[in-house]
Design a protein around this motif. Structure first.
Motif, mmCIF file in Angstrom:
data_model
loop_
_atom_site.group_PDB
_atom_site.id
_atom_site.type_symbol
_atom_site.label_atom_id
_atom_site.label_comp_id
_atom_site.label_asym_id
_atom_site.label_seq_id
_atom_site.Cartn_x
_atom_site.Cartn_y
_atom_site.Cartn_z
ATOM 1 N N ALA A 92 0.849 -1.193 0.000
ATOM 2 C CA ALA A 92 0.000 0.000 0.000
ATOM 3 C C ALA A 92 0.881 1.239 0.000
ATOM 4 O O ALA A 92 1.970 1.237 0.570
ATOM 5 C CB ALA A 92 -0.906 -0.003 1.226
ATOM 6 N N PHE A 93 0.386 2.269 -0.647
ATOM 7 C CA PHE A 93 1.080 3.549 -0.641
ATOM 8 C C PHE A 93 0.047 4.645 -0.821
ATOM 9 O O PHE A 93 -1.099 4.390 -1.185
ATOM 10 C CB PHE A 93 2.162 3.612 -1.730
ATOM 11 C CG PHE A 93 1.662 3.393 -3.129
ATOM 12 C CD1 PHE A 93 1.297 4.466 -3.926
ATOM 13 C CD2 PHE A 93 1.567 2.109 -3.650
ATOM 14 C CE1 PHE A 93 0.845 4.267 -5.235
ATOM 15 C CE2 PHE A 93 1.122 1.903 -4.952
ATOM 16 C CZ PHE A 93 0.755 2.986 -5.745
ATOM 17 N N SER A 94 0.459 5.863 -0.541
ATOM 18 C CA SER A 94 -0.465 6.987 -0.693
ATOM 19 C C SER A 94 0.159 8.057 -1.569
ATOM 20 O O SER A 94 1.377 8.153 -1.687
ATOM 21 C CB SER A 94 -0.836 7.574 0.667
ATOM 22 O OG SER A 94 0.289 8.211 1.248
ATOM 23 N N LEU A 95 -0.711 8.843 -2.173
ATOM 24 C CA LEU A 95 -0.315 9.969 -3.001
ATOM 25 C C LEU A 95 -1.161 11.172 -2.613
ATOM 26 O O LEU A 95 -2.348 11.024 -2.317
ATOM 27 C CB LEU A 95 -0.547 9.654 -4.485
ATOM 28 C CG LEU A 95 0.243 8.489 -5.085
ATOM 29 C CD1 LEU A 95 -0.291 8.148 -6.459
ATOM 30 C CD2 LEU A 95 1.720 8.832 -5.141
ATOM 31 N N PRO A 96 -0.567 12.363 -2.624
ATOM 32 C CA PRO A 96 -1.359 13.548 -2.325
ATOM 33 C C PRO A 96 -2.359 13.838 -3.444
ATOM 34 O O PRO A 96 -2.116 13.518 -4.603
ATOM 35 C CB PRO A 96 -0.316 14.664 -2.216
ATOM 36 C CG PRO A 96 0.857 14.170 -2.989
ATOM 37 C CD PRO A 96 0.834 12.668 -2.908
ATOM 38 N N VAL A 97 -3.474 14.419 -3.077
ATOM 39 C CA VAL A 97 -4.516 14.782 -4.031
ATOM 40 C C VAL A 97 -4.645 16.303 -4.008
ATOM 41 O O VAL A 97 -4.831 16.896 -2.945
ATOM 42 C CB VAL A 97 -5.857 14.113 -3.644
ATOM 43 C CG1 VAL A 97 -6.984 14.615 -4.516
ATOM 44 C CG2 VAL A 97 -5.731 12.601 -3.719
ATOM 45 N N GLU A 98 -4.544 16.912 -5.162
ATOM 46 C CA GLU A 98 -4.617 18.371 -5.266
ATOM 47 C C GLU A 98 -6.023 18.903 -5.020
ATOM 48 O O GLU A 98 -6.219 19.811 -4.231
ATOM 49 C CB GLU A 98 -4.178 18.819 -6.666
ATOM 50 C CG GLU A 98 -2.690 18.982 -6.835
ATOM 51 C CD GLU A 98 -2.108 20.087 -5.970
ATOM 52 O OE1 GLU A 98 -2.659 21.209 -5.928
ATOM 53 O OE2 GLU A 98 -1.107 19.818 -5.313
ATOM 54 N N ASN A 99 -6.997 18.366 -5.735
ATOM 55 C CA ASN A 99 -8.368 18.875 -5.657
ATOM 56 C C ASN A 99 -9.362 17.726 -5.639
ATOM 57 O O ASN A 99 -9.113 16.684 -6.246
ATOM 58 C CB ASN A 99 -8.687 19.764 -6.865
ATOM 59 C CG ASN A 99 -7.843 21.017 -6.878
ATOM 60 O OD1 ASN A 99 -7.835 21.761 -5.922
ATOM 61 N ND2 ASN A 99 -7.118 21.221 -7.965
ATOM 62 N N VAL A 100 -10.465 17.952 -4.966
ATOM 63 C CA VAL A 100 -11.556 16.978 -4.928
ATOM 64 C C VAL A 100 -12.855 17.718 -5.213
ATOM 65 O O VAL A 100 -13.119 18.755 -4.619
ATOM 66 C CB VAL A 100 -11.638 16.292 -3.550
ATOM 67 C CG1 VAL A 100 -12.845 15.375 -3.484
ATOM 68 C CG2 VAL A 100 -10.377 15.525 -3.238
ATOM 69 N N VAL A 101 -13.620 17.199 -6.128
ATOM 70 C CA VAL A 101 -14.950 17.756 -6.404
ATOM 71 C C VAL A 101 -15.957 16.610 -6.425
ATOM 72 O O VAL A 101 -15.597 15.472 -6.694
ATOM 73 C CB VAL A 101 -15.004 18.522 -7.753
ATOM 74 C CG1 VAL A 101 -14.105 19.735 -7.716
ATOM 75 C CG2 VAL A 101 -14.643 17.644 -8.919
ATOM 76 N N GLY A 102 -17.181 16.918 -6.089
ATOM 77 C CA GLY A 102 -18.240 15.929 -6.240
ATOM 78 C C GLY A 102 -18.544 15.088 -5.021
ATOM 79 O O GLY A 102 -19.444 14.264 -5.067
ATOM 80 N N LEU A 103 -17.831 15.291 -3.923
ATOM 81 C CA LEU A 103 -18.172 14.545 -2.726
ATOM 82 C C LEU A 103 -17.729 15.316 -1.509
ATOM 83 O O LEU A 103 -16.897 16.215 -1.573
ATOM 84 C CB LEU A 103 -17.547 13.144 -2.722
ATOM 85 C CG LEU A 103 -16.051 13.055 -2.514
ATOM 86 C CD1 LEU A 103 -15.782 12.117 -1.371
ATOM 87 C CD2 LEU A 103 -15.391 12.529 -3.768
ATOM 88 N N LYS A 104 -18.312 14.930 -0.384
ATOM 89 C CA LYS A 104 -17.945 15.534 0.900
ATOM 90 C C LYS A 104 -17.411 14.437 1.794
ATOM 91 O O LYS A 104 -18.042 13.400 1.964
ATOM 92 C CB LYS A 104 -19.154 16.186 1.551
ATOM 93 C CG LYS A 104 -19.666 17.374 0.773
ATOM 94 C CD LYS A 104 -20.866 17.968 1.470
ATOM 95 C CE LYS A 104 -21.416 19.101 0.645
ATOM 96 N NZ LYS A 104 -22.593 19.703 1.266
#
Length: 105
Positions: A92-104
């Protein structure tokens, strides 16, 4: 003004049939859902020998969008439940996410 939330995507590669183990572990620390994609893995005999694992070609990739502040707890729970020392033989690994739209979250 509300502080902007930071998100990460956790990606988990496990042997076929172990995605629900991953999701159960992730839900226990706050995941609300994920996406499962059927995948095919490749590897070499050298990797099998080095890591003392058997590489099976049928895999599942689980992607979980999460708040950054629970990422470490989620990665730890997933690894305990389905990591290399288990039948799931997951990484398992993680990556940063710049933007999120469409959910809370």
């Amino acid at each position: 003004m509300e502080e902007e939330k930071k998100y990460e995507v956790i990606i988990v590669l496990v042997n076929s049939g172990f995605s629900e183990v991953v999701m159960d572990a992730a839900r226990e620390v706050g995941a609300r859902g994920g996406t499962i994609i059927h995948a095919r893995g490749t590897g070499t005999k050298d990797m099998e020998k080095r890591y003392n694992i058997v590489i099976t070609p049928d895999k599942e990739m689980v992607m979980i969008l999460t708040l950054a502040d629970i990422r470490d707890a989620m990665l730890s729970a997933i690894y305990k439940a389905a990591g290399l020392g288990t039948d799931g033989q997951g990484i398992a690994f993680s990556l940063p996410v710049e933007n999120v739209v469409g959910l809370k979250i």
